[in-house]
Design an enzyme around this catalytic site. Structure first.
Site, PDB file in Angstrom:
ATOM      1  N   CYS A  20       0.807  -1.206   0.000  1.00  0.00           N
ATOM      2  CA  CYS A  20       0.000   0.000   0.000  1.00  0.00           C
ATOM      3  C   CYS A  20       0.842   1.259   0.000  1.00  0.00           C
ATOM      4  CB  CYS A  20      -0.946   0.015   1.201  1.00  0.00           C
ATOM      5  SG  CYS A  20      -0.121  -0.206   2.769  1.00  0.00           S
ATOM      6  N   GLY A  46      -0.609   0.327  -4.798  1.00  0.00           N
ATOM      7  CA  GLY A  46      -1.816  -0.416  -4.469  1.00  0.00           C
ATOM      8  C   GLY A  46      -2.962   0.001  -5.360  1.00  0.00           C
ATOM      9  N   ASN A 125       1.278   1.336   6.195  1.00  0.00           N
ATOM     10  CA  ASN A 125       1.991   0.641   5.136  1.00  0.00           C
ATOM     11  C   ASN A 125       2.987  -0.309   5.796  1.00  0.00           C
ATOM     12  OD1 ASN A 125       4.673   1.604   2.881  1.00  0.00           O
ATOM     13  ND2 ASN A 125       3.339  -0.160   2.770  1.00  0.00           N
ATOM     14  N   GLY A 126       2.894  -1.586   5.460  1.00  0.00           N
ATOM     15  CA  GLY A 126       3.783  -2.582   6.049  1.00  0.00           C
ATOM     16  C   GLY A 126       3.013  -3.815   6.457  1.00  0.00           C
ATOM     17  N   TYR A 266      12.193  -2.026  -7.481  1.00  0.00           N
ATOM     18  CA  TYR A 266      10.910  -2.171  -8.176  1.00  0.00           C
ATOM     19  C   TYR A 266       9.774  -1.344  -7.597  1.00  0.00           C
ATOM     20  CZ  TYR A 266       6.661  -4.491  -9.921  1.00  0.00           C
ATOM     21  OH  TYR A 266       5.446  -4.753 -10.478  1.00  0.00           O
ATOM     22  N   ASP A 369      14.808  -7.580 -16.913  1.00  0.00           N
ATOM     23  CA  ASP A 369      13.604  -7.512 -16.073  1.00  0.00           C
ATOM     24  C   ASP A 369      14.027  -7.251 -14.637  1.00  0.00           C
ATOM     25  OD1 ASP A 369      10.950  -7.504 -15.435  1.00  0.00           O
ATOM     26  OD2 ASP A 369      10.571  -9.604 -15.943  1.00  0.00           O
TER      27      ASP A 369
END
Length: 489
Positions: A20, A46, A125-126, A266, A369
């Site tokens: 999130c 998210g 968040n977590g 990422y 990638d």
């Protein structure tokens, strides 16, 4: 409206997904509008659902929670008019803990609690690694949970605290929590930001004009509202913002910072700044390190869009092999379809990606990638490249092999489904079916992230548990379920 994925079971979930993003504003007219913009910038963190809570003296606390994208729910004047006031916080969600793939609206944050000293909303968040034990204890003591989310534990722990202010109750609650958390909370007048002692998940502070403040998971959230980046909230720090005053305290036992290194690879947007460094530049340097560690003779370097693009640029620059857009992303597909046909579901990654056949035919292609998780997407992309007439296909991966699950707020398959947990690099190469497959080394990743000497084996500078199996916080709930930690060497 519930959303259904168009992807087949093999490729769905073949990427690690951040759980999130969180955003908060105080001291701005119609703060919820700023929060909606901030959440839009954090949408990559998210896409399942989002929520906003605001407060103003006349209407009190108000909230709106919706499934789907921010742009589809929080650009509507009819919704935003219900969220007045100079203070607001918001959350975008991709579920990890709780119900996966079938989120109920009650699981959508921010969560709200009414206490004797006033209301308080929290966005987290977590992931709380002792949430099962905490939930069991709280239920036995009479707490009634409204959601399946681990984050709701924080509200119930606050309710049981004997501290006299909401800020102190938040401290009290978070001292009981294990795992990773960046939290934004709001009272009627205060905006509060907290990071766990290891600082696993990000949180930054921004300034809006002369009177407003913002807290965001990433700096890109500040950019979209025209806020000035002030600084990162430090690991183990809690800030309480009221008026023009920012009060900082250190409520937790000091620990070694272990920021999530996969944020660099990422999760975060490439235009964000992390630890004082451009995320884009770190990812470009990952490509440079990859080219040094795993050179190959080829005709083209092509990213797997979009997350492989900066690393592919770096690989091309260092190797001298031309960079080319060999795979084109369909930017207009969206995340989901309503009631997709079986034929559409079976098309898998072809709905998202298409090969530039005229460019690829007869060429030796290096595909870059960000990661290999289960490997099913890599196989399908390889098949598409070969069908387009490529002479050779070489994969270069901008992270080390993902061999361990994350328990700190990232959606990861169980370990048995991670390709690197069951195969060597050569076995993965043969299973995917490419001419060569090479991952960046952990030392190379650290160098790209700014650690010139690589990884300190005795005291890692980041959380890299998904690569190393070395967890900075013991995942007690998962161990209770039978998870086997890595044996000490």
């Amino acid at each position: 409206m519930q959303f259904r994925h168009p992807f087949d079971p093999e490729t769905d979930g073949d990427k690690l997904r951040e759980e999130c993003g969180i955003f908060g504003v105080v001291g701005a007219k119609d703060a919820a509008n700023f929060v909606a913009l901030g959440l839009h910038a954090l949408q990559h963190r998210g896409q399942e659902a989002g929520g906003i809570v605001s407060h103003d003296p006349e209407h009190g606390f108000n909230s709106a929670r919706r499934f789907g994208y921010v742009r589809d729910n929080f650009t509507n004047a009819a919704v935003m008019d219900t969220l007045p006031g100079p203070i607001a916080i918001g959350h975008v969600r991709y579920s990890t803990a709780g119900s996966k793939g079938a989120t109920a609206i009650r699981d959508v944050q921010p969560f709200f609690g009414e206490f004797s000293m006033g209301g308080c909303a929290i966005a987290h968040n977590g992931n709380i690694t002792n949430a099962v034990a905490l939930r069991r204890e709280l239920i036995e003591r009479g707490s009634i949970f409204q959601s399946s989310s681990d984050s709701e534990c924080i509200i119930h722990l606050m309710a049981r605290s004997i501290q006299k202010t909401l800020a102190e109750r938040i401290k009290d609650a978070l001292r009981r929590v294990e795992g990773a958390f960046s939290v934004i909370a709001m009272t009627r007048t205060k905006l509060i930001g907290v990071r766990d002692a290891h600082g696993v998940r990000p949180l930054v502070l921004g300034r809006i004009g002369d009177s407003g403040w913002a807290l965001s998971s990433e700096t890109c959230g500040l950019d979209i509202i025209g806020a000035d980046f002030v600084r990162e909230i430090e690991p183990g720090e809690m800030v309480v913002i009221e008026g023009n005053r920012v009060e900082s305290t250190r409520p937790f036992v000091q620990a070694t910072p272990r920021f999530c290194i996969f944020e660099q690879v990422y999760f975060s947007r490439p235009d964000s700044i992390l630890l004082g460094r451009s995320v884009y530049e770190t990812r470009r340097m990952i490509g440079v390190e990859l080219a040094r560690e795993a050179p190959v003779e080829a005709d083209l370097v092509c990213p797997v869009p979009d997350s492989g693009t900066p690393a592919a640029i770096g690989f091309s620059q260092e190797s001298g092999i031309p960079y080319a857009m060999g795979i084109i992303r369909n930017q207009y597909m969206g995340r989901t379809f309503i009631e997709p046909t079986e034929h559409i579901r079976n098309m898998g990654v072809r709905l998202k990606l298409n090969v530039n056949r005229a460019l690829i035919k007869g060429k030796r292609v290096v595909l870059v990638d960000d990661s290999v998780v289960r490997g099913t997407t890599s196989r399908k992309i390889k098949e598409m490249i070969l069908e387009a007439g490529a002479a050779e296909v070489h994969f270069r991966i901008a992270s080390p092999p993902t061999a361990w699950p994350c328990f700190y707020g990232v959606d990861t398959p169980e370990r048995s489904k991670l390709l690197a947990a069951t195969m060597s690099e050569d076995e993965m190469r043969d299973w995917i079916g490419v001419n060569s497959l090479k991952f960046i080394s952990l030392d190379g990743l650290y160098r790209a992230a700014g650690e010139a000497q690589g990884r300190n084996a005795k005291a890692p500078q980041f959380c890299d548990a998904c690569f190393s199996g070395e967890y900075p916080v013991v995942p007690s709930d998962k161990i209770e379920e039978g998870f086997q930690m890595k044996a000490a060497e």
